[in-house]
Design a protein around this motif. Structure first.
Motif, PDB file in Angstrom:
ATOM      1  N   THR A 223       1.947  40.315 -18.769  1.00 50.89           N
ATOM      2  CA  THR A 223       1.567  41.462 -17.959  1.00 50.89           C
ATOM      3  C   THR A 223       2.733  41.786 -17.039  1.00 50.89           C
ATOM      4  N   LEU A 224       3.343  42.912 -17.274  1.00 49.68           N
ATOM      5  CA  LEU A 224       4.544  43.304 -16.547  1.00 49.68           C
ATOM      6  C   LEU A 224       4.211  44.413 -15.554  1.00 49.68           C
ATOM      7  N   ALA A 225       4.817  44.349 -14.387  1.00 47.90           N
ATOM      8  CA  ALA A 225       4.617  45.360 -13.347  1.00 47.90           C
ATOM      9  C   ALA A 225       5.889  46.177 -13.187  1.00 47.90           C
ATOM     10  N   ASP A 226       5.742  47.493 -13.211  1.00 44.41           N
ATOM     11  CA  ASP A 226       6.868  48.380 -12.953  1.00 44.41           C
ATOM     12  C   ASP A 226       7.162  48.338 -11.457  1.00 44.41           C
ATOM     13  N   PRO A 227       8.354  47.857 -11.038  1.00 42.15           N
ATOM     14  CA  PRO A 227       8.625  47.729  -9.597  1.00 42.15           C
ATOM     15  C   PRO A 227       8.719  49.057  -8.883  1.00 42.15           C
ATOM     16  N   GLU A 228       8.922  50.154  -9.611  1.00 41.93           N
ATOM     17  CA  GLU A 228       9.074  51.450  -8.964  1.00 41.93           C
ATOM     18  C   GLU A 228       7.759  52.196  -8.830  1.00 41.93           C
ATOM     19  N   THR A 229       6.772  51.905  -9.675  1.00 38.79           N
ATOM     20  CA  THR A 229       5.496  52.620  -9.610  1.00 38.79           C
ATOM     21  C   THR A 229       4.309  51.698  -9.396  1.00 38.79           C
ATOM     22  N   GLY A 230       4.460  50.410  -9.682  1.00 31.28           N
ATOM     23  CA  GLY A 230       3.355  49.478  -9.573  1.00 31.28           C
ATOM     24  C   GLY A 230       2.458  49.453 -10.793  1.00 31.28           C
ATOM     25  N   VAL A 231       2.731  50.279 -11.795  1.00 31.37           N
ATOM     26  CA  VAL A 231       1.920  50.326 -13.005  1.00 31.37           C
ATOM     27  C   VAL A 231       2.088  49.022 -13.788  1.00 31.37           C
ATOM     28  N   LEU A 232       0.965  48.497 -14.310  1.00 32.48           N
ATOM     29  CA  LEU A 232       0.990  47.269 -15.086  1.00 32.48           C
ATOM     30  C   LEU A 232       0.991  47.573 -16.573  1.00 32.48           C
ATOM     31  N   HIS A 233       1.772  46.778 -17.326  1.00 32.75           N
ATOM     32  CA  HIS A 233       1.836  46.924 -18.771  1.00 32.75           C
ATOM     33  C   HIS A 233       1.535  45.575 -19.406  1.00 32.75           C
ATOM     34  N   GLU A 234       0.591  45.555 -20.308  1.00 35.63           N
ATOM     35  CA  GLU A 234       0.286  44.333 -21.038  1.00 35.63           C
ATOM     36  C   GLU A 234       1.046  44.366 -22.363  1.00 35.63           C
ATOM     37  N   VAL A 235       1.892  43.385 -22.583  1.00 37.17           N
ATOM     38  CA  VAL A 235       2.780  43.373 -23.739  1.00 37.17           C
ATOM     39  C   VAL A 235       2.548  42.106 -24.546  1.00 37.17           C
ATOM     40  N   HIS A 236       2.329  42.272 -25.843  1.00 39.12           N
ATOM     41  CA  HIS A 236       2.173  41.118 -26.738  1.00 39.12           C
ATOM     42  C   HIS A 236       3.539  40.830 -27.361  1.00 39.12           C
ATOM     43  N   THR A 237       4.290  39.920 -26.744  1.00 36.70           N
ATOM     44  CA  THR A 237       5.662  39.659 -27.189  1.00 36.70           C
ATOM     45  C   THR A 237       5.727  38.880 -28.495  1.00 36.70           C
TER      46      THR A 237
END
Length: 332
Positions: free
Chosen positions: A257-271
């Motif tokens: 679960t990655l957070a965009d430091p500029e917007t705070g939006v979270l992205h769930e990524v299956h690496t």
């Protein structure tokens, strides 16, 4: 290098800067000794070395004593003897407060600024900077898929990102004060307007000198490419791109679960998805290629510093290569 430096407390910033300056002095001292060929207009007035005449050389600079001794036509080179003015555009957007290797990207920003100050501040030369950071907007975080478009969750209208202008002054003491001001700058949420930040180096118009842009250049290329081209019309431009390896490729570590430091939006990524990692690497490569092409089209020298490599060694190699390129075959 120690942990995060941008926005550090006063005592911590002093310690970090002292260590940085010691490292830079040991490695870079002496690399910029000599003339400013290529940095200032005109051939200069101080006599330099002689070299063999080439078609197109100004015959008024013929070195007749050397020509008589060697029986081969020689011309006398001249060097510019005026002081140099350097301005830096320092991008401290929230995306710079990130790092997964030896350093944060903000560490490399201050390291690059310290190296440029050491290389250029001598003999009455002046150095100044404009420093930009995020607008400090409060954003609503949400879970989102990896491919969902970003920056649609800002709860309030955009506001002008804060920019600090540090006037150009001569002397090492003043340069150290400039570096301390950069180190103490608080990184705020959001993204600085990189195009506007670069354009501030053109206002007011200044005599020809050196302009240094330090950023990760993650803003859309069209937002900053024209200001860089405009800057290159009058100044020698150096673009220092700061990169983290995770911005180029993803490791296989399962679900993140990655957070965009500029917007705070979270992205769930299956690496664990190999095709996703391949698409990510391909997209990242295209993005970096577009950045490199835009800088090359603007005539800017391009130095890439990575958080997982020896930035000082990369800087030494770059400076040495630039000196070699400037002195090889020059007609000044």
């Amino acid at each position: 290098m120690p942990p995060p430096i941008a926005g550090a407390g006063t005592a911590r910033a002093e310690v970090v800067l002292a260590r940085l300056q010691l490292l830079v002095t040991r490695k870079l001292d002496g690399l910029l000794q000599g003339d400013y060929a290529g940095l200032l207009p005109g051939p200069g007035s101080e006599a330099g070395e002689s070299r063999e005449y080439r078609p197109g050389d100004d015959v008024r600079r013929m070195d007749w004593p050397v020509t008589a001794r060697t029986t081969m036509p020689h011309v006398r080179r001249t060097v510019a003897d005026r002081e140099l003015e350097t301005w830096m555009a320092i991008d401290l957007s929230a995306s710079l407060d990130f790092g997964t290797a030896r350093y944060l990207k903000s560490d490399l920003v201050l390291a690059a600024a310290t190296a440029m100050a050491h290389l250029t501040v001598r003999g009455g030369n002046r150095i100044g900077a404009v420093v930009g950071t995020g607008s400090g907007l409060t954003v609503r975080s949400e879970r989102a898929s990896f491919w969902k478009r970003r920056r649609k969750t800002v709860e309030q209208p955009p506001e002008q990102a804060p920019v600090v202008r540090l006037p150009a002054r001569p002397g090492r003491k003043e340069a150290q004060g400039l570096l301390r001001a950069i180190a103490r700058t608080e990184i705020r949420p959001g993204r600085a307007d990189l195009g506007e930040l670069i354009d501030m180096l053109n206002r007011p118009p200044r005599r020809r000198g050196v302009a240094v842009v330090v950023s990760d250049f993650l803003a859309p290329v069209e937002s900053w490419s024209r200001p860089v081209r405009k800057l290159g019309v009058r100044h020698d431009v150096l673009a220092i791109e700061v990169v983290d390896p995770r911005e180029l490729e993803l490791p296989d570590v399962g679900v993140l679960t990655l957070a965009d430091p500029e917007t705070g939006v979270l992205h769930e990524v299956h690496t664990g998805d190999a095709s996703l990692r391949a698409r990510y690497a391909e997209a990242a490569g295209q993005q970096r290629g577009e950045i490199a092409r835009a800088l090359r089209a603007a005539g800017a020298a391009h130095l890439r510093l990575r958080t997982d490599t020896d930035w000082l060694l990369d800087m030494v190699r770059f400076v040495a290569a630039q000196r070699h390129a400037r002195t090889r075959g020059t007609t000044r």
